[in-house]
Scaffold this motif. Sequence first.
Motif, PDB file in Angstrom:
ATOM      1  N   THR A   1       0.838  -1.201   0.000  1.00  0.00           N
ATOM      2  CA  THR A   1       0.000   0.000   0.000  1.00  0.00           C
ATOM      3  C   THR A   1       0.868   1.245   0.000  1.00  0.00           C
ATOM      4  O   THR A   1       0.572   2.230  -0.685  1.00  0.00           O
ATOM      5  CB  THR A   1      -0.924   0.000   1.231  1.00  0.00           C
ATOM      6  OG1 THR A   1      -1.717  -1.188   1.234  1.00  0.00           O
ATOM      7  CG2 THR A   1      -1.845   1.211   1.222  1.00  0.00           C
ATOM      8  N   ARG A   2       1.959   1.204   0.759  1.00  0.00           N
ATOM      9  CA  ARG A   2       2.876   2.344   0.799  1.00  0.00           C
ATOM     10  C   ARG A   2       3.431   2.658  -0.594  1.00  0.00           C
ATOM     11  O   ARG A   2       3.456   3.804  -1.035  1.00  0.00           O
ATOM     12  CB  ARG A   2       4.051   2.053   1.740  1.00  0.00           C
ATOM     13  CG  ARG A   2       3.715   2.054   3.203  1.00  0.00           C
ATOM     14  CD  ARG A   2       5.008   1.979   3.978  1.00  0.00           C
ATOM     15  NE  ARG A   2       4.788   1.713   5.382  1.00  0.00           N
ATOM     16  CZ  ARG A   2       5.754   1.668   6.283  1.00  0.00           C
ATOM     17  NH1 ARG A   2       7.002   1.864   5.906  1.00  0.00           N
ATOM     18  NH2 ARG A   2       5.495   1.413   7.545  1.00  0.00           N
ATOM     19  N   VAL A   3       3.870   1.607  -1.276  1.00  0.00           N
ATOM     20  CA  VAL A   3       4.476   1.799  -2.595  1.00  0.00           C
ATOM     21  C   VAL A   3       3.439   2.336  -3.576  1.00  0.00           C
ATOM     22  O   VAL A   3       3.703   3.266  -4.344  1.00  0.00           O
ATOM     23  CB  VAL A   3       5.085   0.479  -3.102  1.00  0.00           C
ATOM     24  CG1 VAL A   3       5.480   0.593  -4.572  1.00  0.00           C
ATOM     25  CG2 VAL A   3       6.303   0.101  -2.260  1.00  0.00           C
ATOM     26  N   VAL A   4       2.244   1.742  -3.567  1.00  0.00           N
ATOM     27  CA  VAL A   4       1.177   2.197  -4.474  1.00  0.00           C
ATOM     28  C   VAL A   4       0.850   3.663  -4.216  1.00  0.00           C
ATOM     29  O   VAL A   4       0.732   4.467  -5.158  1.00  0.00           O
ATOM     30  CB  VAL A   4      -0.080   1.322  -4.313  1.00  0.00           C
ATOM     31  CG1 VAL A   4      -1.256   1.934  -5.077  1.00  0.00           C
ATOM     32  CG2 VAL A   4       0.182  -0.096  -4.805  1.00  0.00           C
ATOM     33  N   GLU A   5       0.707   4.033  -2.946  1.00  0.00           N
ATOM     34  CA  GLU A   5       0.360   5.416  -2.615  1.00  0.00           C
ATOM     35  C   GLU A   5       1.487   6.378  -2.995  1.00  0.00           C
ATOM     36  O   GLU A   5       1.234   7.512  -3.439  1.00  0.00           O
ATOM     37  CB  GLU A   5       0.029   5.533  -1.129  1.00  0.00           C
ATOM     38  CG  GLU A   5      -1.282   4.860  -0.759  1.00  0.00           C
ATOM     39  CD  GLU A   5      -1.573   4.930   0.728  1.00  0.00           C
ATOM     40  OE1 GLU A   5      -0.653   5.304   1.502  1.00  0.00           O
ATOM     41  OE2 GLU A   5      -2.722   4.611   1.127  1.00  0.00           O
ATOM     42  N   GLU A   6       2.718   5.923  -2.823  1.00  0.00           N
ATOM     43  CA  GLU A   6       3.862   6.770  -3.199  1.00  0.00           C
ATOM     44  C   GLU A   6       3.882   7.016  -4.706  1.00  0.00           C
ATOM     45  O   GLU A   6       4.129   8.141  -5.165  1.00  0.00           O
ATOM     46  CB  GLU A   6       5.165   6.109  -2.743  1.00  0.00           C
ATOM     47  CG  GLU A   6       6.385   7.000  -2.856  1.00  0.00           C
ATOM     48  CD  GLU A   6       7.635   6.356  -2.259  1.00  0.00           C
ATOM     49  OE1 GLU A   6       8.735   6.901  -2.499  1.00  0.00           O
ATOM     50  OE2 GLU A   6       7.510   5.323  -1.562  1.00  0.00           O
ATOM     51  N   ILE A   7       3.591   5.958  -5.484  1.00  0.00           N
ATOM     52  CA  ILE A   7       3.552   6.104  -6.941  1.00  0.00           C
ATOM     53  C   ILE A   7       2.376   6.988  -7.352  1.00  0.00           C
ATOM     54  O   ILE A   7       2.498   7.859  -8.222  1.00  0.00           O
ATOM     55  CB  ILE A   7       3.458   4.722  -7.612  1.00  0.00           C
ATOM     56  CG1 ILE A   7       4.740   3.914  -7.331  1.00  0.00           C
ATOM     57  CG2 ILE A   7       3.235   4.854  -9.117  1.00  0.00           C
ATOM     58  CD1 ILE A   7       4.667   2.470  -7.770  1.00  0.00           C
TER      59      ILE A   7
END
Length: 345
Positions: free
Chosen positions: A111-117
């Motif tokens: 979720t962190r990576v998706v939100e960062e992207i």
Amino acid sequence: MEAQLQELKTEALEKISASTNVKELNDVRVAYLGKKGPITDLLKGMGKLPAEERPKMGALVNVIREEVTASLEERMAILEEQAINEKLQSETIDITLPGRPVKTGNSHPLTRVVEEIEDLFVSMSYEIAEGPEVEKDYYNFEALNLPKGHPARDMQDTFYITDEILLRTHTSPVQARTMEIKKGEPIKIICPGKVYRRDSDDATHSHQFTQIEGLVIGEDIRMSDLKGTLQVFAKKMFGDDREIRLRPSFFPFTEPSVEMDISCFKCGGSGCNVCKKTGWLEILGAGMVHPNVLEMAGYDSKRLTGFAFGMGPERIAMLKYGVEDIRHFYTNDVRFLSQFQRTEV
């Protein structure tokens, strides 16, 4: 009988005074004023007395009962106050002591990576588009230049529900649906979501995983625009010193198509076990939108062009956090997830 009453009164008052807690006092109340207590028994026996003595004895019994009741209430108030004071003393909190750390919930690493992207591309004026995970064969394949019987379909073998309904193999159907809705207008979107393929689960493959695709369509969109966008992405996700390279590849829905690599963040390009001694790490696939895809969606491929790209957040998270097995993201092992947890004071 009068002497008996006075004796009961004296006895009750002594026991009331001797009570050291609320329970003992309640036991005294039940013993003397309860339905089976001696004072109640005396009231029940009033009928056996001569008529001329009943008023006098009845009044005396009531007076004694009222005195005992008043004594009980007075003693109860004292004992309750003592109990409160004792509780306050025993439960005193030292507010000068430092607080204990409190573990809080935290976002899953994916979720962190998706939100960062998402945050990155939204800052570049992209919109976020979503679509159904149960998809039509037309949007998943045919609208993307993959007609029935096309050999490239074998690379995206999926779970069919009927001959025409399946679990989507990529988020590209969201692009096809968006192009159909926009009816020839410019587009600038990213499409995050879960996708499904009939892969055997191992350290680098899963039958369910996450994907983020991007699509830009407009006038005079060139390969250089795609490269610049991917360069910004790579530096944002992996550091300003990252370099990228584009290698020729093949995707039915883009032409030309490329694979993008980034310079290894562990060895800086000199070669190590992470990059398999090559100095480069494969990150995503991309390319210029195929004219057939544009035409099927109602776009004039002679006037408008576009680029598309697709990446797997699992792959990015594995590189970013040093995770060696993709299955860790889905097994809900607390030992793994706790590595990404914050502790707040």
